[in-house]
Design a protein around this motif. Sequence first.
Motif, PDB file in Angstrom:
ATOM      1  N   SER A  70       0.843  -1.199   0.000  1.00  0.00           N
ATOM      2  CA  SER A  70       0.000   0.000   0.000  1.00  0.00           C
ATOM      3  C   SER A  70       0.871   1.240   0.000  1.00  0.00           C
ATOM      4  N   GLU A  71       0.205   2.368  -0.164  1.00  0.00           N
ATOM      5  CA  GLU A  71       0.886   3.653  -0.175  1.00  0.00           C
ATOM      6  C   GLU A  71       1.589   3.905   1.166  1.00  0.00           C
ATOM      7  N   ASP A  72       0.921   3.560   2.277  1.00  0.00           N
ATOM      8  CA  ASP A  72       1.532   3.737   3.607  1.00  0.00           C
ATOM      9  C   ASP A  72       2.766   2.853   3.763  1.00  0.00           C
ATOM     10  N   HIS A  73       2.645   1.642   3.218  1.00  0.00           N
ATOM     11  CA  HIS A  73       3.757   0.699   3.288  1.00  0.00           C
ATOM     12  C   HIS A  73       4.961   1.269   2.524  1.00  0.00           C
ATOM     13  N   VAL A  74       4.690   1.853   1.358  1.00  0.00           N
ATOM     14  CA  VAL A  74       5.769   2.448   0.549  1.00  0.00           C
ATOM     15  C   VAL A  74       6.436   3.582   1.324  1.00  0.00           C
ATOM     16  N   LYS A  75       5.601   4.420   1.946  1.00  0.00           N
ATOM     17  CA  LYS A  75       6.119   5.573   2.689  1.00  0.00           C
ATOM     18  C   LYS A  75       6.999   5.101   3.851  1.00  0.00           C
ATOM     19  N   PHE A  76       6.498   4.135   4.596  1.00  0.00           N
ATOM     20  CA  PHE A  76       7.256   3.583   5.731  1.00  0.00           C
ATOM     21  C   PHE A  76       8.569   2.980   5.238  1.00  0.00           C
ATOM     22  N   TRP A  77       8.469   2.199   4.152  1.00  0.00           N
ATOM     23  CA  TRP A  77       9.645   1.524   3.592  1.00  0.00           C
ATOM     24  C   TRP A  77      10.685   2.552   3.146  1.00  0.00           C
ATOM     25  N   LEU A  78      10.230   3.607   2.474  1.00  0.00           N
ATOM     26  CA  LEU A  78      11.149   4.635   1.980  1.00  0.00           C
ATOM     27  C   LEU A  78      11.873   5.341   3.124  1.00  0.00           C
ATOM     28  N   ARG A  79      11.110   5.678   4.167  1.00  0.00           N
ATOM     29  CA  ARG A  79      11.734   6.353   5.313  1.00  0.00           C
ATOM     30  C   ARG A  79      12.785   5.459   5.957  1.00  0.00           C
ATOM     31  N   LYS A  80      12.408   4.188   6.117  1.00  0.00           N
ATOM     32  CA  LYS A  80      13.303   3.233   6.766  1.00  0.00           C
ATOM     33  C   LYS A  80      14.577   3.037   5.938  1.00  0.00           C
ATOM     34  N   VAL A  81      14.390   2.777   4.654  1.00  0.00           N
ATOM     35  CA  VAL A  81      15.549   2.498   3.793  1.00  0.00           C
ATOM     36  C   VAL A  81      16.426   3.749   3.663  1.00  0.00           C
ATOM     37  N   ALA A  83      16.782   6.136   5.863  1.00  0.00           N
ATOM     38  CA  ALA A  83      17.497   6.309   7.134  1.00  0.00           C
ATOM     39  C   ALA A  83      18.698   5.367   7.212  1.00  0.00           C
ATOM     40  N   HIS A  84      18.472   4.102   6.869  1.00  0.00           N
ATOM     41  CA  HIS A  84      19.573   3.128   6.954  1.00  0.00           C
ATOM     42  C   HIS A  84      20.673   3.433   5.938  1.00  0.00           C
ATOM     43  N   ARG A  85      20.244   3.866   4.752  1.00  0.00           N
ATOM     44  CA  ARG A  85      21.259   4.191   3.728  1.00  0.00           C
ATOM     45  C   ARG A  85      22.070   5.413   4.136  1.00  0.00           C
ATOM     46  N   CYS A  86      21.427   6.366   4.819  1.00  0.00           N
ATOM     47  CA  CYS A  86      22.157   7.557   5.291  1.00  0.00           C
ATOM     48  C   CYS A  86      23.282   7.130   6.236  1.00  0.00           C
ATOM     49  N   ILE A  87      22.939   6.260   7.185  1.00  0.00           N
ATOM     50  CA  ILE A  87      23.946   5.811   8.157  1.00  0.00           C
ATOM     51  C   ILE A  87      25.051   5.035   7.437  1.00  0.00           C
ATOM     52  N   ARG A 133      20.686  12.339  15.131  1.00  0.00           N
ATOM     53  CA  ARG A 133      20.423  13.237  14.000  1.00  0.00           C
ATOM     54  C   ARG A 133      19.239  12.709  13.180  1.00  0.00           C
ATOM     55  N   LEU A 134      19.263  11.403  12.913  1.00  0.00           N
ATOM     56  CA  LEU A 134      18.161  10.816  12.141  1.00  0.00           C
ATOM     57  C   LEU A 134      16.845  10.917  12.893  1.00  0.00           C
ATOM     58  N   VAL A 135      16.917  10.666  14.216  1.00  0.00           N
ATOM     59  CA  VAL A 135      15.702  10.740  15.034  1.00  0.00           C
ATOM     60  C   VAL A 135      15.111  12.148  14.932  1.00  0.00           C
ATOM     61  N   MET A 136      15.964  13.170  15.041  1.00  0.00           N
ATOM     62  CA  MET A 136      15.485  14.560  14.976  1.00  0.00           C
ATOM     63  C   MET A 136      14.906  14.872  13.595  1.00  0.00           C
ATOM     64  N   ILE A 137      15.566  14.377  12.549  1.00  0.00           N
ATOM     65  CA  ILE A 137      15.077  14.654  11.188  1.00  0.00           C
ATOM     66  C   ILE A 137      13.698  14.007  10.974  1.00  0.00           C
ATOM     67  N   LEU A 138      13.580  12.746  11.419  1.00  0.00           N
ATOM     68  CA  LEU A 138      12.293  12.065  11.221  1.00  0.00           C
ATOM     69  C   LEU A 138      11.196  12.704  12.077  1.00  0.00           C
ATOM     70  N   ARG A 139      11.588  13.185  13.273  1.00  0.00           N
ATOM     71  CA  ARG A 139      10.587  13.804  14.163  1.00  0.00           C
ATOM     72  C   ARG A 139      10.130  15.157  13.615  1.00  0.00           C
ATOM     73  N   ALA A 150      10.860   4.636  16.161  1.00  0.00           N
ATOM     74  CA  ALA A 150      11.457   3.426  16.756  1.00  0.00           C
ATOM     75  C   ALA A 150      11.312   2.250  15.800  1.00  0.00           C
ATOM     76  N   GLU A 151      10.156   2.135  15.174  1.00  0.00           N
ATOM     77  CA  GLU A 151       9.911   1.027  14.250  1.00  0.00           C
ATOM     78  C   GLU A 151      10.795   1.161  12.997  1.00  0.00           C
ATOM     79  N   ALA A 152      10.885   2.379  12.500  1.00  0.00           N
ATOM     80  CA  ALA A 152      11.672   2.588  11.269  1.00  0.00           C
ATOM     81  C   ALA A 152      13.160   2.366  11.497  1.00  0.00           C
ATOM     82  N   LEU A 153      13.637   2.776  12.672  1.00  0.00           N
ATOM     83  CA  LEU A 153      15.084   2.668  12.927  1.00  0.00           C
ATOM     84  C   LEU A 153      15.440   1.417  13.727  1.00  0.00           C
ATOM     85  N   ALA A 154      14.446   0.592  14.006  1.00  0.00           N
ATOM     86  CA  ALA A 154      14.644  -0.645  14.776  1.00  0.00           C
ATOM     87  C   ALA A 154      15.371  -0.361  16.085  1.00  0.00           C
TER      88      ALA A 154
END
Lengths: 184, 122
Positions: A70-81, A83-87, A133-139, A150-154
């Motif tokens: 779904s669209e929400d799933h895509v959004k969640f996936w994009l944020r998560k990926v 964030a991880h790629r940034c690190i 930094r990532l937490v602040m950006i996502l917030r 928490a879910e996105a960054l595990a």
Amino acid sequence: MRKSETLASAERTLADHSPDTRTGFAALVRLHQSMVFSIALHFLADRPAAEELAQDVFLQLHANLPNLKSEDHVKFWLRKVTAHRCIDHKRRRKLPQVSIEEIAEPSAPTRSVDPLLQRKLRQVIASLPEKPRLVMILRYQEDMEPEEIAEALAMPVATVRSHLQRSLALLREKVSRSIGEVTI
Amino acid sequence: MTDKNTNQVEHELKHALSRQEAPPDFADKMLARVGEQHSMSTVMSHSRWKVFTRPLIRWAAITATAASLAIGGIHYRNVQRERSKGEAAKQQLMLALRIAGSKLQLAKARVNEINATQAANR
């Protein structure tokens, strides 16, 4: 293409499980490009690197499209990926820090803002360790709740809250020291 | 710090970290990259298997596979033969060592016997 049409086209792509539908995938890219690009830009403080990282994220999205429901799933996936790629990007390449002043000012302020304070805030954010930094950006960019972050960054929600509190305290301290308590 | 100040900081933060527009050609570049990747993978998968549809190539592949199997079989037989030869040589050596050992035992016993006789005569 209007936003509702873009969303509808993106949702059709997801429903059809057809990543080769160029228009559908283009719609998805257009819908989320500023989110992905901004997370990368605020994290890396480097425009070309942020663009490259965002493109890599969308390439990965293209390959993973059949798994996203779904669209929400895509959004969640994009944020998560993103964030991880940034690190990963930061750890792999110890890039020289580009001045945060290169980041463009937001185009349409909703309330009066202090440009000096804005610049200082971005500088302090850029100086934070990777995870806070990532937490602040996502917030504050994505308006995500601590539970979602928490879910996105595990990571545990308590850790997210603690990063937020500490980073805010640090921001207040650094900003008030350099600009003066009166400003904030 | 008061709640008002906290809200003000958060407001400023939201503004400082507001979304930025991606470069105008971002989506086009993205689609071009996807297209490149797609065509590259298509070409690779086609070129990988399409070549085997030509009769000459197909026969060459079959011949090569058969030759590899034959060479492999011959090599395997040679290795087995060498191994069995080695086993036989080992057995022969063990036998020779056992014979030599028993001869030595006999010689030792004979020497002991002579020594005992000489001691008794003295």
